[in-house]
Scaffold this motif. Structure first.
Motif, PDB file in Angstrom:
ATOM      1  N   GLN A 134       0.864  -1.197   0.000  1.00  0.00           N
ATOM      2  CA  GLN A 134       0.000   0.000   0.000  1.00  0.00           C
ATOM      3  C   GLN A 134       0.897   1.242   0.000  1.00  0.00           C
ATOM      4  O   GLN A 134       1.980   1.212   0.506  1.00  0.00           O
ATOM      5  CB  GLN A 134      -0.897   0.004   1.269  1.00  0.00           C
ATOM      6  N   TRP A 215      -8.144   4.317   2.885  1.00  0.00           N
ATOM      7  CA  TRP A 215      -7.881   2.950   3.373  1.00  0.00           C
ATOM      8  C   TRP A 215      -7.260   3.073   4.770  1.00  0.00           C
ATOM      9  O   TRP A 215      -6.222   3.739   4.947  1.00  0.00           O
ATOM     10  CB  TRP A 215      -6.872   2.242   2.481  1.00  0.00           C
ATOM     11  N   THR A 216      -7.901   2.428   5.771  1.00  0.00           N
ATOM     12  CA  THR A 216      -7.374   2.441   7.142  1.00  0.00           C
ATOM     13  C   THR A 216      -7.182   1.017   7.633  1.00  0.00           C
ATOM     14  O   THR A 216      -8.036   0.151   7.394  1.00  0.00           O
ATOM     15  CB  THR A 216      -8.355   3.159   8.087  1.00  0.00           C
ATOM     16  N   GLU A 217      -6.047   0.750   8.283  1.00  0.00           N
ATOM     17  CA  GLU A 217      -5.814  -0.542   8.929  1.00  0.00           C
ATOM     18  C   GLU A 217      -5.983  -0.352  10.443  1.00  0.00           C
ATOM     19  O   GLU A 217      -5.360   0.553  11.019  1.00  0.00           O
ATOM     20  CB  GLU A 217      -4.397  -1.030   8.631  1.00  0.00           C
ATOM     21  N   THR A 284      -9.011  -4.069   7.764  1.00  0.00           N
ATOM     22  CA  THR A 284      -8.918  -2.858   6.925  1.00  0.00           C
ATOM     23  C   THR A 284     -10.331  -2.367   6.639  1.00  0.00           C
ATOM     24  O   THR A 284     -11.272  -3.159   6.534  1.00  0.00           O
ATOM     25  CB  THR A 284      -8.238  -3.168   5.570  1.00  0.00           C
ATOM     26  N   ASP A 286     -12.115   0.206   3.801  1.00  0.00           N
ATOM     27  CA  ASP A 286     -11.969   0.978   2.565  1.00  0.00           C
ATOM     28  C   ASP A 286     -13.220   1.855   2.443  1.00  0.00           C
ATOM     29  O   ASP A 286     -14.320   1.324   2.344  1.00  0.00           O
ATOM     30  CB  ASP A 286     -11.862  -0.014   1.381  1.00  0.00           C
ATOM     31  N   ARG A 319      -4.688   2.786  14.709  1.00  0.00           N
ATOM     32  CA  ARG A 319      -5.009   2.758  13.278  1.00  0.00           C
ATOM     33  C   ARG A 319      -3.867   3.359  12.464  1.00  0.00           C
ATOM     34  O   ARG A 319      -3.091   4.170  12.963  1.00  0.00           O
ATOM     35  CB  ARG A 319      -6.321   3.476  12.982  1.00  0.00           C
ATOM     36  N   LEU A 322      -3.499   3.541   5.169  1.00  0.00           N
ATOM     37  CA  LEU A 322      -2.792   2.790   4.120  1.00  0.00           C
ATOM     38  C   LEU A 322      -2.818   3.549   2.791  1.00  0.00           C
ATOM     39  O   LEU A 322      -1.926   3.393   1.966  1.00  0.00           O
ATOM     40  CB  LEU A 322      -3.448   1.423   3.925  1.00  0.00           C
TER      41      LEU A 322
END
Ligand code: HGY
Ligand code: MN
Ligand code: MN
Ligand code: MN
Length: 409
Positions: A134, A215-217, A284, A286, A319, A322
């Motif tokens: 990413q 996009w977050t993890e 993740t 989105d 968090r 990405l």
């Protein structure tokens, strides 16, 4: 003469089928994750075709490959491009069509003995998909100079590898400099990957822009415990917290409205055992929207909800972003040309935004850029069943041919 010029649809379909043998998977799809061995096989095949067509091939420091056809004059490139890396359950058209259609345009001009004023180029960019590394569109972001090469090379893969090592391993760490694109204009032919064109009976999409992407993890740390003996009030269950965030994301998409979408695509629990309360979850989310303000509202509400769940379940939630790209509008004059050329070819055409991210949104930072869509059957993509009818592939490539000729004179 040039106005009647059309591409060879059979040859285009043949190239797509040949390329699809590299990383072929059950069901007719393709798995060519960025910088994998399958990606190398695909790259080697496309580079061999570029050379057969007489293109001067350059490879840059992040593995972007550009094949250049000299014009009558030197100068900035009129470029067609896309990507040939795929998701793990990919189809044979996503990205590949834009690159193969670019090669088909070159083959057609070679046959017709036409040399354009400006040089033409066909490019494929590294790691457009963003599945393995990413952010997505990483290669084209480096190409336009908005992601430092050193940072890109240090990017870790989801499988632990380092992007720079993988690039070297497959032999695509090239010498060409990055960040000095020298592109006059950029046109990307791509399958729509959504249901609109097919459902409404259109052959060509004149793409007005790309929606914003976030996009977050999330890493959720709780306490593993016995599934049978631990009273519910004493649990710090990372699996439960992840499930709450996933259902909240779905609710959020409905509440924010517009064309807000939300997807939990990756979710792993550990120790992932039937009788152990999960102590860790990695997931993740989105989020996408054509409206930046709404996308920011969705992010704000999602992050606030995660904080609430962390407090109520007694888990720690961290968090990591990405990828985060704002909505992009393509060049209005180029979008108008896509529409006009389609009409001239008697192809039903509709203006629409792109739900998916594309390399074109990065090239749009440095030159006039646009996209041409062709229908995806049942709107399916990122799925081995991805399909576009050969006549539609040919129609899209004919529009690409004409627009590139216009840009290159
Ligand atoms: O996720 C996307 O939009 C693209 O396929 N990279
Ligand atoms: Mn794509
Ligand atoms: Mn894709
Ligand atoms: Mn994409």
């Amino acid at each position: 003469m040039q106005n009647n010029l059309r591409i060879n649809g059979e040859r285009l379909s043949w190239r797509l089928a040949e390329l699809a043998t590299k990383g072929a998977i059950e069901g007719g799809g393709v798995a060519r994750l960025a910088l994998s061995d399958a990606d190398r096989q695909g790259r080697d095949l496309v580079v061999s075709w570029m050379k057969e067509l007489g293109l001067a091939v350059t490879i840059d420091g992040v593995g972007n490959v550009v094949g250049v056809r000299a014009g009558r004059e030197d100068g900035p490139l009129v470029m067609a491009g896309s990507h040939i890396d795929t998701v793990a359950t990919g189809g044979r058209y996503d990205g590949n069509l834009g690159v193969m259609a670019g090669l088909e345009v070159i083959a057609t001009l070679n046959e017709a003995g036409i040399v354009t004023r400006r040089p033409l180029a066909v490019a494929f960019f590294t790691n457009e998909e963003g599945s393995r590394f990413q952010p997505d569109m990483l290669g084209s972001l480096v190409y336009v100079g908005d992601l430092p090469l050193t940072q890109a090379l240090a990017t870790p893969a989801i499988d632990g590898a380092r992007l720079g090592d993988e690039l070297t391993r497959i032999g695509y760490a090239g010498p060409a400099p990055v960040g000095k694109p020298g592109v006059h204009s950029y046109v990307e032919l791509h399958v729509e990957q959504g249901p609109v064109l097919e459902a409404e009976g259109f052959t060509i999409g004149a793409v007005e822009g790309v929606q914003g992407i976030s996009w977050t993890e999330f890493t959720i740390s709780g306490q593993s415990n016995h599934a049978g003996t631990t009273p519910m009030r004493l649990r710090h269950d990372a699996g439960y917290a992840a499930a709450e965030i996933a259902t909240f994301a779905r609710r959020l998409a409905r509440e924010i409205g517009g064309n807000q979408v939300a997807t939990v695509g990756a979710l792993t629990l550990s120790p992932n055992l039937v009788n152990v309360v999960a102590d860790r979850a990695l997931m993740t989310v989105d989020l996408r929207n054509t409206d930046e303000a709404r996308l920011q509202e969705a992010e704000k509400r999602l992050f606030a909800f995660a904080d609430e769940i962390a407090a109520s379940e007694g888990v720690e939630i961290t968090r990591r972003t990405l990828a985060r790209f704002e909505p992009v509008a393509f060049s209005a004059p180029l979008v108008a040309r896509v529409e006009a050329i389609a009409r001239e070819f008697d192809l039903p055409v509709k203006r629409l935004p792109s739900g998916a991210g594309h390399d074109a949104q990065m090239l749009a930072r440095v030159c006039p850029a646009c996209m041409i869509f062709v229908p995806s059957v049942k709107g399916i993509s990122h799925n081995v069943k991805e399909y576009t009818a050969p006549d539609d592939l040919t129609a899209g490539a004919d529009v690409l041919l004409r627009l590139l000729l216009e840009m290159a004179e």
